[in-house]
Design a protein around this motif. Sequence first.
Motif, PDB file in Angstrom:
ATOM      1  N   GLY A 158     -20.616   7.624  -0.966  1.00  0.00           N
ATOM      2  CA  GLY A 158     -20.703   8.982  -1.450  1.00  0.00           C
ATOM      3  C   GLY A 158     -19.435   9.780  -1.279  1.00  0.00           C
ATOM      4  O   GLY A 158     -19.330  10.887  -1.820  1.00  0.00           O
ATOM      5  N   ARG A 159     -18.463   9.255  -0.534  1.00  0.00           N
ATOM      6  CA  ARG A 159     -17.206   9.956  -0.312  1.00  0.00           C
ATOM      7  C   ARG A 159     -16.007   9.217  -0.905  1.00  0.00           C
ATOM      8  O   ARG A 159     -15.089   9.841  -1.430  1.00  0.00           O
ATOM      9  CB  ARG A 159     -16.963  10.171   1.183  1.00  0.00           C
ATOM     10  CG  ARG A 159     -18.026  11.015   1.870  1.00  0.00           C
ATOM     11  CD  ARG A 159     -17.598  11.392   3.287  1.00  0.00           C
ATOM     12  NE  ARG A 159     -17.415  10.212   4.135  1.00  0.00           N
ATOM     13  CZ  ARG A 159     -16.300   9.941   4.808  1.00  0.00           C
ATOM     14  NH1 ARG A 159     -15.255  10.750   4.729  1.00  0.00           N
ATOM     15  NH2 ARG A 159     -16.234   8.860   5.575  1.00  0.00           N
ATOM     16  N   PHE A 160     -16.008   7.887  -0.801  1.00  0.00           N
ATOM     17  CA  PHE A 160     -14.885   7.080  -1.272  1.00  0.00           C
ATOM     18  C   PHE A 160     -15.289   6.318  -2.528  1.00  0.00           C
ATOM     19  O   PHE A 160     -16.452   5.925  -2.694  1.00  0.00           O
ATOM     20  CB  PHE A 160     -14.454   6.054  -0.223  1.00  0.00           C
ATOM     21  CG  PHE A 160     -13.843   6.620   1.030  1.00  0.00           C
ATOM     22  CD1 PHE A 160     -13.819   7.980   1.283  1.00  0.00           C
ATOM     23  CD2 PHE A 160     -13.281   5.760   1.960  1.00  0.00           C
ATOM     24  CE1 PHE A 160     -13.255   8.491   2.444  1.00  0.00           C
ATOM     25  CE2 PHE A 160     -12.718   6.245   3.121  1.00  0.00           C
ATOM     26  CZ  PHE A 160     -12.701   7.611   3.366  1.00  0.00           C
ATOM     27  N   THR A 161     -14.322   6.072  -3.402  1.00  0.00           N
ATOM     28  CA  THR A 161     -14.520   5.200  -4.551  1.00  0.00           C
ATOM     29  C   THR A 161     -13.356   4.230  -4.650  1.00  0.00           C
ATOM     30  O   THR A 161     -12.236   4.547  -4.256  1.00  0.00           O
ATOM     31  CB  THR A 161     -14.648   5.993  -5.867  1.00  0.00           C
ATOM     32  OG1 THR A 161     -13.459   6.764  -6.091  1.00  0.00           O
ATOM     33  CG2 THR A 161     -15.857   6.912  -5.828  1.00  0.00           C
ATOM     34  N   SER A 180      -8.638  15.366   0.330  1.00  0.00           N
ATOM     35  CA  SER A 180      -8.683  14.113  -0.408  1.00  0.00           C
ATOM     36  C   SER A 180      -7.325  13.428  -0.420  1.00  0.00           C
ATOM     37  O   SER A 180      -6.282  14.080  -0.350  1.00  0.00           O
ATOM     38  CB  SER A 180      -9.114  14.352  -1.860  1.00  0.00           C
ATOM     39  OG  SER A 180     -10.410  14.906  -1.941  1.00  0.00           O
ATOM     40  N   LEU A 181      -7.355  12.111  -0.521  1.00  0.00           N
ATOM     41  CA  LEU A 181      -6.172  11.287  -0.712  1.00  0.00           C
ATOM     42  C   LEU A 181      -6.529  10.131  -1.626  1.00  0.00           C
ATOM     43  O   LEU A 181      -7.674   9.688  -1.640  1.00  0.00           O
ATOM     44  CB  LEU A 181      -5.647  10.720   0.610  1.00  0.00           C
ATOM     45  CG  LEU A 181      -4.906  11.644   1.566  1.00  0.00           C
ATOM     46  CD1 LEU A 181      -4.630  10.905   2.868  1.00  0.00           C
ATOM     47  CD2 LEU A 181      -3.609  12.134   0.950  1.00  0.00           C
ATOM     48  N   GLU A 231       0.828  -1.194   0.000  1.00  0.00           N
ATOM     49  CA  GLU A 231       0.000   0.000   0.000  1.00  0.00           C
ATOM     50  C   GLU A 231       0.870   1.254   0.000  1.00  0.00           C
ATOM     51  O   GLU A 231       1.984   1.248   0.530  1.00  0.00           O
ATOM     52  CB  GLU A 231      -0.919   0.045   1.231  1.00  0.00           C
ATOM     53  CG  GLU A 231      -1.828  -1.157   1.387  1.00  0.00           C
ATOM     54  CD  GLU A 231      -1.292  -2.160   2.378  1.00  0.00           C
ATOM     55  OE1 GLU A 231      -2.111  -2.849   3.019  1.00  0.00           O
ATOM     56  OE2 GLU A 231      -0.054  -2.259   2.535  1.00  0.00           O
ATOM     57  N   SER A 232       0.329   2.334  -0.547  1.00  0.00           N
ATOM     58  CA  SER A 232       0.995   3.625  -0.511  1.00  0.00           C
ATOM     59  C   SER A 232      -0.049   4.722  -0.665  1.00  0.00           C
ATOM     60  O   SER A 232      -1.198   4.455  -0.985  1.00  0.00           O
ATOM     61  CB  SER A 232       2.055   3.740  -1.610  1.00  0.00           C
ATOM     62  OG  SER A 232       1.470   3.666  -2.898  1.00  0.00           O
ATOM     63  N   GLY A 233       0.361   5.966  -0.431  1.00  0.00           N
ATOM     64  CA  GLY A 233      -0.505   7.109  -0.643  1.00  0.00           C
ATOM     65  C   GLY A 233      -1.053   7.760   0.606  1.00  0.00           C
ATOM     66  O   GLY A 233      -1.720   8.795   0.521  1.00  0.00           O
ATOM     67  N   GLY A 234      -0.798   7.179   1.762  1.00  0.00           N
ATOM     68  CA  GLY A 234      -1.277   7.762   2.998  1.00  0.00           C
ATOM     69  C   GLY A 234      -0.515   9.020   3.355  1.00  0.00           C
ATOM     70  O   GLY A 234       0.511   9.354   2.757  1.00  0.00           O
ATOM     71  N   VAL A 261      -4.925  -1.569  -7.333  1.00  0.00           N
ATOM     72  CA  VAL A 261      -6.250  -1.137  -6.901  1.00  0.00           C
ATOM     73  C   VAL A 261      -6.099   0.183  -6.162  1.00  0.00           C
ATOM     74  O   VAL A 261      -5.147   0.371  -5.401  1.00  0.00           O
ATOM     75  CB  VAL A 261      -6.918  -2.195  -6.008  1.00  0.00           C
ATOM     76  CG1 VAL A 261      -8.203  -1.657  -5.391  1.00  0.00           C
ATOM     77  CG2 VAL A 261      -7.218  -3.447  -6.820  1.00  0.00           C
ATOM     78  N   TYR A 262      -7.048   1.094  -6.378  1.00  0.00           N
ATOM     79  CA  TYR A 262      -6.998   2.418  -5.778  1.00  0.00           C
ATOM     80  C   TYR A 262      -8.196   2.643  -4.860  1.00  0.00           C
ATOM     81  O   TYR A 262      -9.282   2.109  -5.087  1.00  0.00           O
ATOM     82  CB  TYR A 262      -7.020   3.502  -6.857  1.00  0.00           C
ATOM     83  CG  TYR A 262      -5.907   3.384  -7.870  1.00  0.00           C
ATOM     84  CD1 TYR A 262      -4.649   3.892  -7.608  1.00  0.00           C
ATOM     85  CD2 TYR A 262      -6.130   2.761  -9.091  1.00  0.00           C
ATOM     86  CE1 TYR A 262      -3.631   3.787  -8.537  1.00  0.00           C
ATOM     87  CE2 TYR A 262      -5.113   2.650 -10.026  1.00  0.00           C
ATOM     88  CZ  TYR A 262      -3.873   3.166  -9.747  1.00  0.00           C
ATOM     89  OH  TYR A 262      -2.860   3.063 -10.671  1.00  0.00           O
ATOM     90  N   LEU A 263      -7.985   3.453  -3.848  1.00  0.00           N
ATOM     91  CA  LEU A 263      -9.064   3.952  -3.015  1.00  0.00           C
ATOM     92  C   LEU A 263      -8.988   5.472  -3.035  1.00  0.00           C
ATOM     93  O   LEU A 263      -8.070   6.053  -2.452  1.00  0.00           O
ATOM     94  CB  LEU A 263      -8.960   3.427  -1.585  1.00  0.00           C
ATOM     95  CG  LEU A 263     -10.092   3.854  -0.649  1.00  0.00           C
ATOM     96  CD1 LEU A 263     -11.411   3.201  -1.063  1.00  0.00           C
ATOM     97  CD2 LEU A 263      -9.764   3.498   0.802  1.00  0.00           C
ATOM     98  N   GLN A 264      -9.930   6.107  -3.724  1.00  0.00           N
ATOM     99  CA  GLN A 264     -10.012   7.560  -3.760  1.00  0.00           C
ATOM    100  C   GLN A 264     -10.875   8.024  -2.603  1.00  0.00           C
ATOM    101  O   GLN A 264     -12.053   7.668  -2.524  1.00  0.00           O
ATOM    102  CB  GLN A 264     -10.601   8.032  -5.088  1.00  0.00           C
ATOM    103  CG  GLN A 264     -10.765   9.544  -5.195  1.00  0.00           C
ATOM    104  CD  GLN A 264      -9.448  10.267  -5.231  1.00  0.00           C
ATOM    105  OE1 GLN A 264      -8.552   9.897  -5.983  1.00  0.00           O
ATOM    106  NE2 GLN A 264      -9.309  11.297  -4.403  1.00  0.00           N
ATOM    107  N   MET A 265     -10.310   8.817  -1.714  1.00  0.00           N
ATOM    108  CA  MET A 265     -10.992   9.269  -0.517  1.00  0.00           C
ATOM    109  C   MET A 265     -11.195  10.773  -0.598  1.00  0.00           C
ATOM    110  O   MET A 265     -10.227  11.537  -0.638  1.00  0.00           O
ATOM    111  CB  MET A 265     -10.192   8.901   0.734  1.00  0.00           C
ATOM    112  CG  MET A 265      -9.876   7.414   0.839  1.00  0.00           C
ATOM    113  SD  MET A 265      -9.068   6.987   2.402  1.00  0.00           S
ATOM    114  CE  MET A 265      -7.522   7.880   2.201  1.00  0.00           C
TER     115      MET A 265
END
Length: 115
Positions: free
Chosen positions: A65-68, A17-18, A6-9, A78-82
């Motif tokens: 409604g906030r995360f995708t 947003s992150l 994982e990365s991006g935190g 795989v991505y988690l857009q927050m």
Amino acid sequence: QVQLVESGGGLVQPGGSLRLSCVRSRTIVGIYTMAWYRQAPGKQREFVAAISSGGSRNFADFVKGRFTISRDNAKNTVYLQMNSLKPEDTAVYYCNLDLGRLGYWGQGTQVTVSS
């Protein structure tokens, strides 16, 4: 054997947003589910979002409604857009691969939402 990284935190202000990324060590052949979980200090790990090999998606109620969640199969990622992040979203976020009989976890990435 599959490894997940994982990365991006990081640190973000409320409302910010992150985008988190989870990279697999190899392409998966067959049926599987990739998911994100999170764990805050003193709390149990909880489900956040998932995407199946067929492309269907599921979300926990507290992030709808906030995360995708999305994927790039060519990159084994795989991505988690927050978006619209809240202080209560602060946690270590973990990537999970469910193969049915086998499961794998990444080591997590810290997300801190604070002003």
